[in-house]
Write an enzyme that holds these catalytic residues in place. Sequence first.
Site, mmCIF file in Angstrom:
data_model
loop_
_atom_site.group_PDB
_atom_site.id
_atom_site.type_symbol
_atom_site.label_atom_id
_atom_site.label_comp_id
_atom_site.label_asym_id
_atom_site.label_seq_id
_atom_site.Cartn_x
_atom_site.Cartn_y
_atom_site.Cartn_z
ATOM 1 N N LYS A 1 -6.686 3.238 9.074
ATOM 2 C CA LYS A 1 -5.820 4.277 8.511
ATOM 3 C C LYS A 1 -6.436 5.663 8.688
ATOM 4 O O LYS A 1 -5.727 6.648 8.931
ATOM 5 C CB LYS A 1 -5.552 3.980 7.041
ATOM 6 C CG LYS A 1 -4.693 2.732 6.835
ATOM 7 C CD LYS A 1 -4.453 2.419 5.371
ATOM 8 C CE LYS A 1 -3.563 1.186 5.218
ATOM 9 N NZ LYS A 1 -3.303 0.850 3.804
ATOM 10 N N SER B 1 0.803 -1.231 0.000
ATOM 11 C CA SER B 1 0.000 0.000 0.000
ATOM 12 C C SER B 1 0.835 1.280 0.000
ATOM 13 O O SER B 1 0.270 2.374 -0.042
ATOM 14 C CB SER B 1 -0.940 0.011 1.213
ATOM 15 O OG SER B 1 -0.202 0.033 2.412
#
Length: 835
Positions: A777, A734
Amino acid sequence: MLEEPIDALETEFENALNSLEDNQLSKINGQLPEQVHVFPLLRRPFFPGMAAPLVIEPGPFYEVLKVVAKSDHKCVGLVLTRSEQAEIYKVGFSDLYQIGVLARVLRIIPMEQGGAQVILNMERRIKIEKPTSETKTLKANVSYIEDDPILTTELKAYAISILSTIKELLKLNPLFKEELQIFLGHSDFTEPGKLADFAVALTTASREELQDVLETFDIRKRIDKALILLKKELDISILQHNINQKIEATINKSQKDFFLREQLKTIKKELGIERDDKSLDREKFEARLKERVVPSDVMKVITEELEKLSVLDMQSAEYSVVRGYLDWLTTIPWGIYSQENHNLEEAEKILAHDHYGLEDIKQRILEFIGVGKLAKGVRGSIICLVGPPGVGKTSIGKSIARALNRKFYRFSVGGMRDEAEIKGHRRTYVGAMPGKMIQALKYCQTMNPVIMLDEVDKMGKSFQGDPASALLEVLDPEQNAEFLDHYLDVRCNLSEVLFIVTANVLDTIPEPLKDRMDILRLSGYIMQEKLEIAKKYLIPRNRKEMGLKALEVSFTQEALRSIINGYARESGVRNLENLLKKILRKLAVNIVREQEEHDKEQAKKKKSSRSKKPIAFVPTKHSITPSNLKDFLGKPVFTSDRFYERTPVGVCMGLAWTAMGGATLYIESIKVAGEKTVMKLTGQAGDVMKESAEIAWSYVHSSIHKYAPGYTFFEKSQVHIHIPEGATPKDGPSAGITMVTSLLSLILDTPVLDNLGMTGELTLTGRVLPIGGVKEKLVAARRSGLKVLIFPKDNLRDYEELPEYIRKGITVHFVDHYDQVFKISFPNKHQMKLC
């Protein structure tokens, strides 16, 4: 060994001893020898007036015995060795005491194995005057010690005391009676010296104490020592008698109970009401079955085992095996189910009372209840709760069971390496028992409990099997209706059980196992959620546990925020609760000290003026604020998640997701002078992250003409990419777009937009692929104070499912190509200059 035949030796000894008969004894008594052979004694000395046997082994002393038997006086000297460990054949006169006894041989009995047993009569005390031979045997001149015949009143009193003590001993130990009769036959109690010798000979005193009495020639002192030793012997005999009485009483009671039980059995048999333990076992098992609805195939097995039990001997090993097997079969709650709660409103209240948030899980349980109410019953389900530690995965299981009105059973499979823990052991093994599933049913006594399998992501493997594979049958709704435990070896229906599985990550769970579970994610809590949990749950509960009242202790909103930001930034609330407990414990100590000081003051006032009534203790109100927080917790552990207030050139902030929750991740790039264009990556990056760096490097090489036409950067410099916190391993795809942005910032010599964070996997063609952990996140970004985020477009659906209070205050851009990332990261592209 003896060389002559035993019969011949015995005849020889008898002939030698004939001189003791026919009025010759008086003649011998008048012929006490001046010189005698000396035999050493190891254990204890003999006393005059005694008759005792002595075993003579083959050897020098045996030869001396032959000589003595043929002599006129037939006497030997018996003297104790100074050491009990002395070697009998190496003893010299220096190893012997000086005082002993003269013993006359009465009879010699040869033994088959060699040597002889000698019957001796102890005549006089002797004193070794002068050794005459010390080679193979001991021989010496001796003198005789006579007792004073005068009987005083004091000695008479001593004698009476000794006689009364001996009578007490005779009551406790009849063995002394025979020795007393022998003494009476040879002695007179009017002689106190002989009485003292006899009394001492009855005791079990040490060899040194006995020798001391033997060497005491003064009759008064000797009889005094004898009385002391005799009293000690009486005390020992009394103690021994009491111990024997207790033991005999216990034995007699056991024997009495045994005979009574046997008589009772006989009477019951005669009356036809006898029931042995075997019958009681059978009745117990049959009584259990009356309360259960046992399947026909299981009932068939139980019937066969009951018949086997009736013919087996109760003492046999197989009886205990069959009995244990039947005990498990009849204890399982066949056909017994908990009455489920189908009231949605009540269940919702219970779930809300126990936990804050967790709306996905609460909704899933309400769906379970709703379906059960409409369908008049519902099959069990398998729910997997995935999230970081401390977010309430385990505790929510108990609340679910309470909301459904079901029994709850929890066990941890973390570290489990033996499949027999799940499916049981074969009955042939010693100590075999069913697996955890059957144990759960027995514990809950219902066929539809809530069973929680904790830490399923931490199971192991070994030569004993794979527990994860064993769980495939347990957690498969199509198979667990006929679950087969190795110990029971009969089908058991687990389809009504609600299984709740917990894990921190899904990566280590096998795919076939994941496929069988309904996965619900528990993300970390944000500031607002932690505040509510602390105020509504943690503080009231712990305050009550520690005996504190709400009026005594309070926390300000700012103090709780400071605790969360400075001391407890983890995703869950476990550490937050520990910190609150620490504060409350210290406050409890302060309040107790105040109370003790108050009690002391009241006690002083009470002494000075008794009329005043004591004033009740009122504790000081304690309020926890940011200003006094350091007094309880010390300096803050965390300061900021951000290394830079303003992002410098070549640096870009990414977003990561771990088992502990979300986190921010910096990517730093610098240029290094060198001849070749090379990219170097540091920061404990895993294989997948290394590939992401290579993809980012290749993408920048191939697409730089779009973002900075005419550049010459790669022809001049090497590039070093670093991911800070190098001690922490990092991996995952990511960070792809973050690495490209960091490189472009370095090449264009332009910092990225302030307060910007991004996450997304990048392909070689610039496509941005979806990632996981959107909520985690987002929580990490909010904690770090980021205002703008870039997420992959395919994660839009995950974002829209999040509560409004999590999304509020942060601008999120969703992109599917890096061109869009570039425009957001560098909004003033037309003002950039090339390096």
